[in-house]
Design a protein around this motif. Structure first.
Motif, PDB file in Angstrom:
ATOM      1  N   UNK A 196     -15.522   6.204  -2.407  1.00 29.13           N
ATOM      2  CA  UNK A 196     -15.827   4.888  -2.981  1.00 29.13           C
ATOM      3  C   UNK A 196     -15.053   3.836  -2.199  1.00 29.13           C
ATOM      4  N   UNK A 197     -15.789   2.969  -1.503  1.00 31.87           N
ATOM      5  CA  UNK A 197     -15.109   2.011  -0.632  1.00 31.87           C
ATOM      6  C   UNK A 197     -14.414   0.900  -1.419  1.00 31.87           C
ATOM      7  N   UNK A 198     -14.839   0.629  -2.666  1.00 33.59           N
ATOM      8  CA  UNK A 198     -14.095  -0.362  -3.448  1.00 33.59           C
ATOM      9  C   UNK A 198     -12.705   0.174  -3.759  1.00 33.59           C
ATOM     10  N   UNK A 201      -9.926  -0.599  -1.365  1.00 34.65           N
ATOM     11  CA  UNK A 201      -9.292  -1.913  -1.519  1.00 34.65           C
ATOM     12  C   UNK A 201      -8.068  -1.842  -2.442  1.00 34.65           C
ATOM     13  N   UNK A 202      -8.027  -0.842  -3.315  1.00 35.87           N
ATOM     14  CA  UNK A 202      -6.903  -0.740  -4.249  1.00 35.87           C
ATOM     15  C   UNK A 202      -5.666  -0.128  -3.603  1.00 35.87           C
ATOM     16  N   UNK A 224      -9.726  -5.737   7.410  1.00 38.48           N
ATOM     17  CA  UNK A 224     -10.920  -6.583   7.333  1.00 38.48           C
ATOM     18  C   UNK A 224     -10.833  -7.714   8.351  1.00 38.48           C
ATOM     19  N   UNK A 230     -16.387  -8.327   5.936  1.00 41.04           N
ATOM     20  CA  UNK A 230     -16.172  -8.881   4.594  1.00 41.04           C
ATOM     21  C   UNK A 230     -15.612  -7.862   3.601  1.00 41.04           C
ATOM     22  N   UNK A 231     -15.812  -6.574   3.864  1.00 33.44           N
ATOM     23  CA  UNK A 231     -15.361  -5.561   2.898  1.00 33.44           C
ATOM     24  C   UNK A 231     -14.877  -4.319   3.639  1.00 33.44           C
ATOM     25  N   UNK A 233     -15.971  -1.398   3.059  1.00 30.85           N
ATOM     26  CA  UNK A 233     -17.186  -0.629   3.336  1.00 30.85           C
ATOM     27  C   UNK A 233     -17.650  -0.909   4.773  1.00 30.85           C
ATOM     28  N   UNK A 236     -15.348   0.572   7.347  1.00 30.05           N
ATOM     29  CA  UNK A 236     -15.583   2.008   7.420  1.00 30.05           C
ATOM     30  C   UNK A 236     -16.840   2.326   8.226  1.00 30.05           C
ATOM     31  N   UNK A 237     -17.903   1.589   7.942  1.00 28.92           N
ATOM     32  CA  UNK A 237     -19.175   1.835   8.627  1.00 28.92           C
ATOM     33  C   UNK A 237     -19.025   1.574  10.129  1.00 28.92           C
TER      34      UNK A 237
END
Lengths: 247, 304
Positions: A196-198, A201-202, A224, A230-231, A233, A236-237
């Motif tokens: 989970x890419x969100x 952020x934690x 970032x 922007x994220x 995710x 990672x991509x």
């Protein structure tokens, strides 16, 4: 290597015949840090994690975990860390109480300690009414919270979490991260993998593995900025798309 | 044209002394050629529903049809027409890639050559390893082989049970691109996933929790149904910010979403006052109004 790091790794490498699963990775994890260990399937995360837990012997390189050398003191490392994975954790055919007692015993807690630990833990997780029920009757979210607590039963310096939140509903997933924050705020170092890419952020800092190497390591904010994304995710991509080896 | 029709389907399981209701009178339709998503966590009832629709399990109550055939009376007909990829890898581990494919092709009285146009895009990625035993494949390759085997008889409806669970973000994207391509062959696809972000890639989705469908709609329709103004909020210490906001009576909900918390107010306030209202409760660095994601909607529905 400095002593005050929870984990300190230099050029750590693992080869299986002619395949280099982990290719000379170097990084440090600070005490009390939440460290996200990301990578595509097959990038070498599990192999690296198994070495850090003292379960697999490196081909070359150095590592200190919880102040112990991976080559000299693998057994001491095992006593100083907690480990939780989604696939292997609790015994389904034992009750909640029995699982806590079992793991308490494994980690050398005495009867008195096990008793008081059981009470605190069951109270914290609001499992008073389920304590004598079989673990298999618990919803997945509760199993995950319980196996995290059990992995922390001996107050380890470091806890390794291998995809701890897979498959649960979004509210339970967030409750789990509250447990992670609480553990970290009390000084436990948290080493966590996730898809989970969100959740990336934690983390205080995040490393991203590509083809056995660590290709990026920094705070989510800095990553970032560096990748102009922007994220997490997107970060990672960008990195994982470069992977040459199939998973 | 309706490809799958589910009408008041109920299923319970006996566990020790209690009874678990896996599906509570579920009703929905899937149109021909649609990419339909069942979105929900473990225990929502997704796999049970798949097993009933693929005729591997009988419902306690209710009826269901696939391609117009009844799942009880016409089960033999349905088995010829559907492709099913279970959540757990269930091909023959000690047969090679090639052998698995030809085994499934033979079962359905067909061959790889006959349906090559359909499986080509997927099969080409594993073809270099066709002499390798399935058990020795990596996770991603196993997944592609399983999908090829599920497609080998050109099914009219394809059931995919959590094909992307435990798969990294990049491979998940690629898998969804494959599904979009398959849609061009007029195949109806029903896919389940615990990843909320994948809902937006479906034509329509059912949001499931504890054996119930909480909402069925297009992804856009679902997010537009989120009526409360939603705010993305950032602060210096995000954990502390969350705890303070969650404890405040003025705040209805506060959930972490990556680098922001998503926040709704208990009572409606003018947009222009949101920042100052939040600043009264906790120090904030950034506040912006946002549209809800599927995950916001899912959590809101869970709370109701």
């Amino acid at each position: 290597m400095k002593e005050d790091f929870a984990i300190s790794v230099r050029e750590l490498t693992k080869r299986f015949n002619d395949f280099t699963a982990v290719n000379a990775i170097t990084f440090d994890v600070k005490q009390g840090e939440i460290f996200g260990f990301l990578g595509a399937n097959g990038a070498g995360k599990t192999t690296a994690m198994r070495m850090l837990c003292g379960l697999s012997f490196p081909t070359s390189g150095q590592a200190m975990v919880a102040g112990y050398d991976l080559y000299q003191d693998a057994e001491k490392i095992k006593k100083s860390i907690g480990y939780m994975s989604q696939k292997f954790s609790l015994y389904e055919d034992l009750t909640i109480r029995e699982n806590i007692r079992f793991y308490g015993g494994i980690y050398g807690l005495n009867d008195h300690e096990i008793k008081s630990k059981t009470e605190t833990l069951v109270h914290q997780l609001h499992l008073e009414e389920q304590v004598n029920k079989l673990v298999k009757s618990l919803p997945l979210g509760w199993k995950q919270k319980l196996s995290f607590s059990v992995a922390m039963i001996h107050q380890p310096k470091i806890v390794f979490l291998d995809e701890p939140t897979g498959g649960v509903d979004p509210i339970t997933r967030r409750e789990f991260w509250t447990l992670i924050y609480q553990a970290a705020s009390k000084g436990t170092t948290v080493f966590v993998t996730t898809h989970y890419m969100d959740e990336a952020e934690y983390c205080d800092r995040v490393s991203i593995m590509v083809d056995g190497r660590i290709d990026a390591l920094d705070t989510p904010l800095e990553l970032k900025r560096k990748f102009n994304a922007p994220s997490m995710e997107e970060v990672f991509v960008q990195l994982a798309r470069k992977a040459k080896r199939g998973d | 044209m309706i490809a799958v029709k589910v009408d008041s389907v109920k299923k319970t399981f006996k566990a020790e002394k209690s009874v678990v209701t896996a599906l509570q009178k579920i009703t929905f339709d899937v149109s021909k050629g649609e990419l339909f998503g069942l979105i929900g966590p473990d225990g929502a009832g997704k796999t049970t529903l798949f097993r009933i629709l693929t005729t591997l399990m009988l419902a306690d109550e209710g009826t269901a049809t696939v391609d117009g055939f009844d799942v009880v009376r016409d089960y033999k007909e349905i088995r010829k027409r559907v492709g099913y990829m279970p959540g757990r890898f269930s091909l023959y581990q000690d047969l090679t890639v090639e052998e698995n494919l030809s085994f499934f092709a033979t079962l359905f009285n067909t061959s790889l050559e006959e349906n090559y146009d359909l499986v080509k895009a997927i099969y080409q990625q594993i073809e270099p390893f066709k002499k390798r035993r399935a058990g020795a494949l990596s996770g991603g390759m196993k997944q592609k082989l399983a999908l090829s085997c599920a497609l080998i008889h050109r099914p009219s409806v394809l059931f995919l049970d959590e094909p992307t669970t435990g798969v990294d973000a990049v491979s998940r994207k690629e898998f969804w691109e494959l599904l979009r391509d398959l849609q061009k062959h007029q195949i109806t696809i029903i896919v389940s996933t615990p990843y909320m972000d994948e809902a937006s890639l479906c034509d329509r989705v059912a949001l499931m929790q504890n054996g119930k469908i909480m909402e069925i709609n297009s992804p856009k329709g679902i997010t537009e149904n989120f009526k409360k103004p939603l705010w993305a909020v950032r602060g210096e210490n995000m954990y502390q910010l969350m705890q303070t906001l969650q404890a405040s009576e003025a705040i209805d909900s506060c959930y972490p979403f990556g680098q922001y918390h998503h926040v709704t107010f208990t009572h409606a306030i003018p947009d222009s006052q949101a920042t100052s209202e939040l600043a009264k409760i906790a120090p904030v660095l950034e506040v912006q109004k946002i549209s809800a994601t599927i995950e916001d909607c899912f959590m809101e529905l869970m709370r109701q």
